[in-house]
Design a protein around this motif. Structure first.
Motif, PDB file in Angstrom:
ATOM      1  N   LEU A  18       0.830  -1.203   0.000  1.00  0.00           N
ATOM      2  CA  LEU A  18       0.000   0.000   0.000  1.00  0.00           C
ATOM      3  C   LEU A  18       0.867   1.256   0.000  1.00  0.00           C
ATOM      4  O   LEU A  18       0.612   2.193  -0.747  1.00  0.00           O
ATOM      5  N   TYR A  21       2.444   1.886  -3.362  1.00  0.00           N
ATOM      6  CA  TYR A  21       1.438   2.402  -4.302  1.00  0.00           C
ATOM      7  C   TYR A  21       1.191   3.894  -4.061  1.00  0.00           C
ATOM      8  O   TYR A  21       1.177   4.699  -4.994  1.00  0.00           O
ATOM      9  N   LEU A  22       1.002   4.282  -2.794  1.00  0.00           N
ATOM     10  CA  LEU A  22       0.738   5.678  -2.456  1.00  0.00           C
ATOM     11  C   LEU A  22       1.946   6.578  -2.682  1.00  0.00           C
ATOM     12  O   LEU A  22       1.799   7.772  -2.921  1.00  0.00           O
ATOM     13  N   ASN A  27      -0.082   6.982  -9.483  1.00  0.00           N
ATOM     14  CA  ASN A  27      -1.214   6.169  -9.037  1.00  0.00           C
ATOM     15  C   ASN A  27      -2.348   7.002  -8.443  1.00  0.00           C
ATOM     16  O   ASN A  27      -3.467   6.519  -8.305  1.00  0.00           O
ATOM     17  N   HIS A  28      -2.064   8.236  -8.076  1.00  0.00           N
ATOM     18  CA  HIS A  28      -3.062   9.048  -7.397  1.00  0.00           C
ATOM     19  C   HIS A  28      -4.304   9.289  -8.258  1.00  0.00           C
ATOM     20  O   HIS A  28      -5.416   9.376  -7.733  1.00  0.00           O
ATOM     21  N   ASP A  32      -8.187   8.735  -6.754  1.00  0.00           N
ATOM     22  CA  ASP A  32      -8.644  10.042  -6.276  1.00  0.00           C
ATOM     23  C   ASP A  32     -10.162  10.087  -6.168  1.00  0.00           C
ATOM     24  O   ASP A  32     -10.871  10.014  -7.174  1.00  0.00           O
ATOM     25  N   TRP A  88      -1.965  16.615   3.248  1.00  0.00           N
ATOM     26  CA  TRP A  88      -2.651  15.341   2.983  1.00  0.00           C
ATOM     27  C   TRP A  88      -1.748  14.250   3.561  1.00  0.00           C
ATOM     28  O   TRP A  88      -0.567  14.208   3.251  1.00  0.00           O
ATOM     29  N   TYR A  90      -1.283   9.986   4.765  1.00  0.00           N
ATOM     30  CA  TYR A  90      -1.700   8.587   4.820  1.00  0.00           C
ATOM     31  C   TYR A  90      -0.881   7.910   5.908  1.00  0.00           C
ATOM     32  O   TYR A  90       0.343   8.006   5.915  1.00  0.00           O
ATOM     33  N   VAL A 102      -5.652   1.779   6.835  1.00  0.00           N
ATOM     34  CA  VAL A 102      -5.165   2.956   6.129  1.00  0.00           C
ATOM     35  C   VAL A 102      -6.002   4.142   6.591  1.00  0.00           C
ATOM     36  O   VAL A 102      -7.227   4.113   6.490  1.00  0.00           O
ATOM     37  N   GLU A 104      -6.496   8.214   6.067  1.00  0.00           N
ATOM     38  CA  GLU A 104      -6.191   9.387   5.261  1.00  0.00           C
ATOM     39  C   GLU A 104      -6.676  10.608   6.031  1.00  0.00           C
ATOM     40  O   GLU A 104      -7.783  10.611   6.573  1.00  0.00           O
ATOM     41  N   THR A 133     -11.827   7.880  -1.855  1.00  0.00           N
ATOM     42  CA  THR A 133     -10.452   7.496  -2.193  1.00  0.00           C
ATOM     43  C   THR A 133     -10.081   6.171  -1.544  1.00  0.00           C
ATOM     44  O   THR A 133      -9.562   5.270  -2.209  1.00  0.00           O
ATOM     45  N   LEU A 137      -9.058   2.638  -3.228  1.00  0.00           N
ATOM     46  CA  LEU A 137      -7.797   1.969  -2.893  1.00  0.00           C
ATOM     47  C   LEU A 137      -8.061   0.524  -2.475  1.00  0.00           C
ATOM     48  O   LEU A 137      -7.369  -0.399  -2.919  1.00  0.00           O
TER      49      LEU A 137
END
Length: 145
Positions: A18, A21-22, A27-28, A32, A88, A90, A102, A104, A133, A137
Motif C-alpha cells: 500500500l 502504491y501511495l 497512481n493518485h 482520487d 494530505w 496517509y 489505512v 487518510e 479514495t 484503494l
C-alpha cells in the motif's frame, strides 16, 4: 481548534504494498475520490523525503499544484503539502493476517486560508472525497486477490 478531518479503512494488503502504491504520484489519479487529480506533470516515479511533484488538477477550471513531501516513514506514513500549507497524510498500520488499516487525513490548521476553507465547507467535502479514495484503494488491492 483541531483542524483535521480523517477517515480510515481496513484493506487486505500488506502495508509495504500500500505504501509503495501511495508513494507513486502516477497512481493518485486512479484512486482520487475527488475527481480533481488529472496527471503528474513533474516529479519522481516514487516519492522520498522532501520530494516535490507537480500535478495537473481540475476543479471548475484547470490548474497545477506543486506538492512537497513533509513526512516519509517507509511503510507507515507519508504526507505532502503545497503552497496552501494544508497537508494530505496517509498512515498505515499493519494489523497482521495481511490486513492494514489505512488512515487518510486532511489537515488545514496551518493554512493561511483556513477560515475560508471552513466557511465554504472544504473540510467536509474533502472528508467525503477521502472516503471515496480509500474505497477505491481497497477495491484496487482486493480486486487483485
Amino acid at each position: 481548534m483541531n483542524r483535521v478531518k480523517s477517515t480510515d479503512i481496513i484493506i487486505h494488503a500488506q502495508a509495504s504494498e500500500l505504501f509503495d502504491y501511495l508513494a507513486r504520484p502516477a497512481n493518485h489519479v486512479s484512486v482520487d475520490g475527488s475527481n480533481t487529480v488529472r496527471q503528474v506533470l513533474i516529479g519522481p516515479d516514487r516519492l522520498y523525503p522532501g520530494a516535490k511533484f507537480r500535478m495537473k488538477m481540475y476543479m471548475v477550471v484547470p490548474y497545477t499544484i506543486t506538492n512537497t513531501v513533509v513526512t516519509f516513514a517507509e511503510n507507515s506514513e507519508i504526507a505532502w503539502r503545497h503552497s496552501g500549507r494544508h497537508v494530505w497524510r496517509y498512515q498505515l498500520q499493519d494489523l497482521g493476517g495481511g490486513d492494514t488499516r489505512v488512515t487518510e487525513s486532511f489537515e488545514w490548521g496551518k493554512a493561511p486560508l483556513r477560515y475560508l476553507y471552513e466557511l465554504f465547507g472544504v473540510p467536509s467535502r474533502n472528508l467525503t472525497s477521502m472516503v471515496r479514495t480509500l474505497a477505491k484503494l481497497k477495491q484496487h488491492f482486493e480486486a487483485q486477490g
